[in-house]
Design a protein around this motif. Sequence first.
Motif, PDB file in Angstrom:
ATOM      1  N   VAL A 107      22.169  19.337  58.144  1.00 54.76           N
ATOM      2  CA  VAL A 107      22.266  18.045  57.480  1.00 54.76           C
ATOM      3  C   VAL A 107      20.914  17.735  56.856  1.00 54.76           C
ATOM      4  N   LEU A 108      20.925  17.235  55.630  1.00 53.35           N
ATOM      5  CA  LEU A 108      19.701  16.814  54.947  1.00 53.35           C
ATOM      6  C   LEU A 108      19.973  15.470  54.298  1.00 53.35           C
ATOM      7  N   ILE A 109      19.129  14.484  54.607  1.00 52.61           N
ATOM      8  CA  ILE A 109      19.309  13.138  54.062  1.00 52.61           C
ATOM      9  C   ILE A 109      17.961  12.636  53.583  1.00 52.61           C
ATOM     10  N   GLU A 110      17.946  12.073  52.373  1.00 58.81           N
ATOM     11  CA  GLU A 110      16.723  11.494  51.831  1.00 58.81           C
ATOM     12  C   GLU A 110      16.840   9.981  51.869  1.00 58.81           C
ATOM     13  N   MET A 111      15.730   9.331  52.211  1.00 62.32           N
ATOM     14  CA  MET A 111      15.682   7.879  52.332  1.00 62.32           C
ATOM     15  C   MET A 111      14.388   7.371  51.715  1.00 62.32           C
ATOM     16  N   LYS A 112      14.314   6.055  51.562  1.00 67.89           N
ATOM     17  CA  LYS A 112      13.051   5.469  51.137  1.00 67.89           C
ATOM     18  C   LYS A 112      12.891   4.100  51.765  1.00 67.89           C
ATOM     19  N   VAL A 113      11.638   3.737  51.938  1.00 69.44           N
ATOM     20  CA  VAL A 113      11.247   2.411  52.393  1.00 69.44           C
ATOM     21  C   VAL A 113      10.204   1.957  51.395  1.00 69.44           C
ATOM     22  N   GLY A 114      10.530   0.950  50.613  1.00 68.33           N
ATOM     23  CA  GLY A 114       9.635   0.553  49.529  1.00 68.33           C
ATOM     24  C   GLY A 114       9.533   1.689  48.532  1.00 68.33           C
ATOM     25  N   ASP A 115       8.320   2.112  48.210  1.00 74.66           N
ATOM     26  CA  ASP A 115       8.109   3.210  47.264  1.00 74.66           C
ATOM     27  C   ASP A 115       7.944   4.564  47.944  1.00 74.66           C
ATOM     28  N   GLU A 116       7.929   4.585  49.276  1.00 73.86           N
ATOM     29  CA  GLU A 116       7.723   5.823  50.027  1.00 73.86           C
ATOM     30  C   GLU A 116       9.055   6.516  50.320  1.00 73.86           C
ATOM     31  N   GLN A 117       9.104   7.837  50.081  1.00 69.52           N
ATOM     32  CA  GLN A 117      10.317   8.603  50.357  1.00 69.52           C
ATOM     33  C   GLN A 117      10.158   9.418  51.634  1.00 69.52           C
ATOM     34  N   ILE A 134      20.222   7.811  61.398  1.00 70.20           N
ATOM     35  CA  ILE A 134      19.012   8.111  60.620  1.00 70.20           C
ATOM     36  C   ILE A 134      18.254   6.860  60.192  1.00 70.20           C
ATOM     37  N   LYS A 135      18.973   5.831  59.773  1.00 79.71           N
ATOM     38  CA  LYS A 135      18.294   4.597  59.374  1.00 79.71           C
ATOM     39  C   LYS A 135      17.577   3.974  60.566  1.00 79.71           C
ATOM     40  N   GLN A 136      18.238   3.968  61.707  1.00 78.20           N
ATOM     41  CA  GLN A 136      17.639   3.402  62.903  1.00 78.20           C
ATOM     42  C   GLN A 136      16.414   4.203  63.330  1.00 78.20           C
ATOM     43  N   LEU A 137      16.493   5.527  63.250  1.00 81.09           N
ATOM     44  CA  LEU A 137      15.370   6.377  63.628  1.00 81.09           C
ATOM     45  C   LEU A 137      14.160   6.110  62.736  1.00 81.09           C
ATOM     46  N   LEU A 138      14.352   6.115  61.425  1.00 79.19           N
ATOM     47  CA  LEU A 138      13.233   5.889  60.505  1.00 79.19           C
ATOM     48  C   LEU A 138      12.637   4.502  60.715  1.00 79.19           C
ATOM     49  N   ALA A 139      13.479   3.492  60.869  1.00 83.32           N
ATOM     50  CA  ALA A 139      12.984   2.138  61.097  1.00 83.32           C
ATOM     51  C   ALA A 139      12.144   2.072  62.371  1.00 83.32           C
ATOM     52  N   PHE A 165      21.362  19.206  68.570  1.00 80.75           N
ATOM     53  CA  PHE A 165      20.752  19.424  67.266  1.00 80.75           C
ATOM     54  C   PHE A 165      19.240  19.434  67.390  1.00 80.75           C
ATOM     55  N   ARG A 166      18.595  20.059  66.427  1.00 79.40           N
ATOM     56  CA  ARG A 166      17.143  20.053  66.272  1.00 79.40           C
ATOM     57  C   ARG A 166      16.882  19.229  65.014  1.00 79.40           C
ATOM     58  N   GLY A 167      16.083  18.161  65.135  1.00 84.29           N
ATOM     59  CA  GLY A 167      15.870  17.275  64.003  1.00 84.29           C
ATOM     60  C   GLY A 167      14.421  17.154  63.602  1.00 84.29           C
ATOM     61  N   LEU A 168      14.200  16.785  62.345  1.00 80.90           N
ATOM     62  CA  LEU A 168      12.868  16.586  61.780  1.00 80.90           C
ATOM     63  C   LEU A 168      12.916  15.435  60.800  1.00 80.90           C
ATOM     64  N   LEU A 169      11.965  14.527  60.924  1.00 77.82           N
ATOM     65  CA  LEU A 169      11.812  13.415  60.000  1.00 77.82           C
ATOM     66  C   LEU A 169      10.421  13.528  59.401  1.00 77.82           C
ATOM     67  N   SER A 206      16.945  -2.882  57.754  1.00 73.51           N
ATOM     68  CA  SER A 206      17.371  -3.313  56.430  1.00 73.51           C
ATOM     69  C   SER A 206      16.414  -2.855  55.328  1.00 73.51           C
ATOM     70  N   LYS A 207      15.189  -2.450  55.683  1.00 70.03           N
ATOM     71  CA  LYS A 207      14.218  -1.944  54.701  1.00 70.03           C
ATOM     72  C   LYS A 207      14.469  -0.485  54.334  1.00 70.03           C
ATOM     73  N   VAL A 208      15.271   0.214  55.130  1.00 68.96           N
ATOM     74  CA  VAL A 208      15.540   1.638  54.915  1.00 68.96           C
ATOM     75  C   VAL A 208      16.725   1.795  53.971  1.00 68.96           C
ATOM     76  N   GLU A 209      16.500   2.525  52.896  1.00 69.54           N
ATOM     77  CA  GLU A 209      17.556   2.800  51.908  1.00 69.54           C
ATOM     78  C   GLU A 209      17.864   4.303  51.899  1.00 69.54           C
ATOM     79  N   VAL A 210      19.138   4.624  52.092  1.00 67.07           N
ATOM     80  CA  VAL A 210      19.562   6.021  52.021  1.00 67.07           C
ATOM     81  C   VAL A 210      19.838   6.347  50.559  1.00 67.07           C
ATOM     82  N   LEU A 211      19.243   7.417  50.071  1.00 64.62           N
ATOM     83  CA  LEU A 211      19.395   7.797  48.656  1.00 64.62           C
ATOM     84  C   LEU A 211      20.580   8.699  48.451  1.00 64.62           C
TER      85      LEU A 211
END
Length: 83
Positions: free
Chosen positions: A18-28, A65-70, A41-45, A78-83
């Motif tokens: 699985v590969l998912i791209e996200m952003k918070v503000g201008d940072e990806q 994924i949104k919860q993990l990044l937050a 699973f083995r995961g990497l953020l 709510s600041k995490v946007e999945v692209l």
Amino acid sequence: MLAFGQSATVPGRSSVEVLIEMKVGDEQYRFAAARVSGKTFRGLLAGANGKLWADRFELQDFPGIKQLLAMVLGVAESKVEVL
């Protein structure tokens, strides 16, 4: 799996990545996960400056994924946007 119907399954020994791209503000950020076996699973953020989090996890215990990044960034989900 819902795209294939509710009864679709992936055999326990098949590769799943699985590969998912996200952003918070201008940072990806990028989340990648690969099945080790069964529901493990083995995961990497990672972000532009490198790895933020890496670990093995059980699918049923993974927060999402949104919860993990937050959580890692210390921001509201709510600041995490999945692209």
